[in-house]
Every structure is written in structure tokens, then in C-alpha cells.
Design a protein around this motif. Structure first.
Motif, PDB file in Angstrom:
ATOM      1  N   ARG A  45      52.227  20.597  45.012  1.00  0.00           N
ATOM      2  CA  ARG A  45      51.077  21.258  45.632  1.00  0.00           C
ATOM      3  C   ARG A  45      49.762  20.571  45.304  1.00  0.00           C
ATOM      4  NH1 ARG A  45      55.304  23.919  45.213  1.00  0.00           N
ATOM      5  NH2 ARG A  45      55.866  25.643  46.584  1.00  0.00           N
ATOM      6  N   ALA A  46      49.867  19.323  44.872  1.00  0.00           N
ATOM      7  CA  ALA A  46      48.696  18.477  44.605  1.00  0.00           C
ATOM      8  C   ALA A  46      47.722  19.121  43.633  1.00  0.00           C
ATOM      9  CB  ALA A  46      47.993  18.115  45.920  1.00  0.00           C
ATOM     10  N   GLN A  47      48.266  19.806  42.632  1.00  0.00           N
ATOM     11  CA  GLN A  47      47.428  20.400  41.596  1.00  0.00           C
ATOM     12  C   GLN A  47      47.282  19.410  40.438  1.00  0.00           C
ATOM     13  OE1 GLN A  47      45.886  23.372  41.659  1.00  0.00           O
ATOM     14  NE2 GLN A  47      46.671  23.894  43.668  1.00  0.00           N
ATOM     15  N   ASN A  48      46.050  19.167  40.055  1.00  0.00           N
ATOM     16  CA  ASN A  48      45.776  18.224  38.976  1.00  0.00           C
ATOM     17  C   ASN A  48      45.923  18.928  37.628  1.00  0.00           C
ATOM     18  OD1 ASN A  48      45.036  15.901  37.608  1.00  0.00           O
ATOM     19  ND2 ASN A  48      42.850  16.353  37.772  1.00  0.00           N
ATOM     20  N   VAL A  49      47.154  19.269  37.288  1.00  0.00           N
ATOM     21  CA  VAL A  49      47.453  19.954  36.031  1.00  0.00           C
ATOM     22  C   VAL A  49      48.365  19.042  35.222  1.00  0.00           C
ATOM     23  CG1 VAL A  49      48.515  21.963  34.956  1.00  0.00           C
ATOM     24  CG2 VAL A  49      47.220  22.228  37.072  1.00  0.00           C
ATOM     25  N   THR A  50      47.867  18.518  34.127  1.00  0.00           N
ATOM     26  CA  THR A  50      48.620  17.549  33.350  1.00  0.00           C
ATOM     27  C   THR A  50      49.380  18.185  32.190  1.00  0.00           C
ATOM     28  OG1 THR A  50      46.695  17.091  31.965  1.00  0.00           O
ATOM     29  CG2 THR A  50      47.006  15.704  33.909  1.00  0.00           C
ATOM     30  N   THR A  51      49.061  19.419  31.855  1.00  0.00           N
ATOM     31  CA  THR A  51      49.670  20.074  30.704  1.00  0.00           C
ATOM     32  C   THR A  51      50.262  21.414  31.129  1.00  0.00           C
ATOM     33  OG1 THR A  51      48.033  19.060  29.239  1.00  0.00           O
ATOM     34  CG2 THR A  51      49.289  20.911  28.355  1.00  0.00           C
ATOM     35  N   ILE A  52      51.495  21.656  30.695  1.00  0.00           N
ATOM     36  CA  ILE A  52      52.140  22.945  30.916  1.00  0.00           C
ATOM     37  C   ILE A  52      52.429  23.558  29.551  1.00  0.00           C
ATOM     38  CG2 ILE A  52      54.135  24.151  31.913  1.00  0.00           C
ATOM     39  CD1 ILE A  52      52.374  22.900  34.020  1.00  0.00           C
ATOM     40  N   TYR A  53      52.301  24.862  29.481  1.00  0.00           N
ATOM     41  CA  TYR A  53      52.490  25.568  28.217  1.00  0.00           C
ATOM     42  C   TYR A  53      53.697  26.491  28.320  1.00  0.00           C
ATOM     43  CZ  TYR A  53      47.737  23.897  27.631  1.00  0.00           C
ATOM     44  OH  TYR A  53      46.621  23.101  27.548  1.00  0.00           O
ATOM     45  N   GLY A  54      54.227  26.828  27.157  1.00  0.00           N
ATOM     46  CA  GLY A  54      55.386  27.703  27.141  1.00  0.00           C
ATOM     47  C   GLY A  54      55.414  28.570  25.905  1.00  0.00           C
ATOM     48  N   CYS A  55      56.271  29.563  25.957  1.00  0.00           N
ATOM     49  CA  CYS A  55      56.423  30.488  24.847  1.00  0.00           C
ATOM     50  C   CYS A  55      57.847  31.028  24.849  1.00  0.00           C
ATOM     51  CB  CYS A  55      55.429  31.634  24.988  1.00  0.00           C
ATOM     52  SG  CYS A  55      55.651  32.952  23.779  1.00  0.00           S
ATOM     53  N   VAL A  56      58.427  31.113  23.673  1.00  0.00           N
ATOM     54  CA  VAL A  56      59.708  31.783  23.489  1.00  0.00           C
ATOM     55  C   VAL A  56      59.479  32.906  22.496  1.00  0.00           C
ATOM     56  CG1 VAL A  56      62.104  31.558  22.738  1.00  0.00           C
ATOM     57  CG2 VAL A  56      60.986  29.661  23.919  1.00  0.00           C
ATOM     58  N   THR A  57      59.896  34.096  22.854  1.00  0.00           N
ATOM     59  CA  THR A  57      59.618  35.234  21.987  1.00  0.00           C
ATOM     60  C   THR A  57      60.798  36.194  21.906  1.00  0.00           C
ATOM     61  OG1 THR A  57      58.177  37.158  21.639  1.00  0.00           O
ATOM     62  CG2 THR A  57      58.479  36.431  23.913  1.00  0.00           C
ATOM     63  N   THR A  58      60.973  36.757  20.738  1.00  0.00           N
ATOM     64  CA  THR A  58      61.940  37.838  20.550  1.00  0.00           C
ATOM     65  C   THR A  58      61.255  39.195  20.711  1.00  0.00           C
ATOM     66  OG1 THR A  58      61.527  37.876  18.167  1.00  0.00           O
ATOM     67  CG2 THR A  58      63.332  36.476  18.955  1.00  0.00           C
ATOM     68  N   GLY A  59      59.993  39.160  21.092  1.00  0.00           N
ATOM     69  CA  GLY A  59      59.190  40.371  21.185  1.00  0.00           C
ATOM     70  C   GLY A  59      58.275  40.480  19.995  1.00  0.00           C
TER      71      GLY A  59
END
Length: 207
Positions: A147-161
């Protein structure tokens, strides 16, 4: 294959993604004040949801209220999607359901780019959860690029709550914060990190 089938080795072989642990990766991110509503909600729900032992209970009673708080604090400038199909590339296994996706778009009716944060809810198995989350982050990279988005960094999270682990994906390097954050003591730090990730402010905070 789907997101849930990925391992660290498969990620490396198929996408060339390396995983490294970093101490104090997010130490410079400022906390954000939590509303009394979310504090009271978590006080009522935390032990109740954990005792049930299901990912669904943790998602509904612990994780969802935190993302509702995030969206409220952004004045609904972002969209939060729960249990959404995110089918990007079947041939490479980038398909399946994501527990939560955060898009920097106010449009809630459908997912729009850019997708900034992928969140995976797990009961205990963090290593498998991290691999699954990274696969979802790779899919978000592809989704944004299409979609031609200039986003170079993606973030994530893993959680048990109650325990939260955060990740940063730049190109083919997945950096994992070595120190976990816990509820209820780290609620405002967790909110601060989610805010910084959503608006791509982590790099400006010293990363």
C-alpha cells in the motif's frame, strides 16, 4: 502452514530474519498515565482471567481493556482489531488469525495501512509466541509495502495477560526486549510502550 506454525529456525530459513535479545531496548520510552477506569477494570479482572487459564479469557478481560484505553488516549486516531484474519501470503505461510492488530488509521470498519503493532496472546509458551508474532510482523511489513506506506519499523508484543514481552522488527532483524513487563505494576510503562510503538516514537526515545 500459518503464523502459529513458525519457529525461529523457519523464520531464518524462509525470510532471513535474525532474532536478538536486547537489554533495555525500551528503557527510554516514557510511561503514560492510566485512567482510573482501566485500573479498576484490571483490578477486577486480572486474577479472575488468569485463573480461567484460557487465551480467550486473557484476551477479553485483560488485554482488550488495555487496547481500549490506548485507543481512548489517542482520541480514536488508531484502530484496534481483535481476532482478525490477516492472510497475506499463503505460499509462504503468512496467513491466519492475529489476536490483535493496531493500525495508525481511525477507520475501524476495515483494516487500513499502516499496520504498526501485532500482538499475540499466549498462555505460557513465549518462545513459540515470539516466532508467531514475528511472522505476523513480517506480514505487516508486506501489507504496508503493498500500500506504498513508508513504514520501516514494525512492532510486536507477546503477552500472557499479566506478563508482556515487546519486539521491534527492522528489515530482517527482530530485536526482543530482554526484560518482561508485568501487570499491574508496569501498567503505565506498558501503555507508554504501546503508544510509542503505535506512533513510531520508539526510535526517538533512544533506540
Amino acid at each position: 502452514m500459518s503464523y502459529s506454525n513458525f519457529t525461529a529456525l523457519v523464520l531464518k530459513e524462509r525470510f532471513g530474519v535474525e532474532q536478538v535479545y536486547r537489554s533495555n531496548l525500551l528503557a527510554q520510552v516514557a510511561p503514560r498515565a492510566a485512567s482510573e477506569l482501566v485500573k479498576q477494570t484490571l483490578a477486577a479482572n486480572l486474577s479472575f482471567a488468569l485463573m480461567q487459564g484460557s487465551e480467550k479469557a486473557r484476551s477479553e478481560f485483560i488485554i482488550a481493556p488495555i487496547f481500549a484505553e490506548l485507543r481512548k488516549q489517542t482520541e480514536e486516531r488508531v484502530s484496534i482489531f481483535s481476532g482478525i484474519e490477516f492472510d497475506i501470503d499463503y505460499e509462504r505461510g503468512l496467513n491466519g488469525v492475529c489476536d490483535f492488530l493496531v493500525s495508525r488509521s481511525p477507520y475501524q470498519a476495515a483494516l487500513e495501512a499502516p499496520v504498526m503493532v501485532a500482538v499475540e496472546a499466549k498462555r505460557q509458551d513465549f518462545e513459540r509466541g515470539l516466532a508467531q508474532c514475528i511472522a505476523e510482523m513480517i506480514a505487516a511489513q508486506i501489507y504496508n509495502e503493498r500500500r506504498a506506506q513508508n513504514v520501516t519499523t514494525i512492532y510486536g508484543c507477546v503477552t500472557t495477560g499479566d506478563v508482556w514481552r515487546f519486539l521491534v522488527l527492522r528489515g530482517k532483524l527482530a530485536e526482543i526486549e530482554a526484560s518482561p513487563f508485568s501487570l499491574p505494576s508496569d501498567l503505565e510503562k506498558i501503555l507508554g510502550i504501546l503508544w510509542a510503538m503505535t506512533f513510531d516514537e520508539v526510535s526517538h526515545a533512544g533506540l
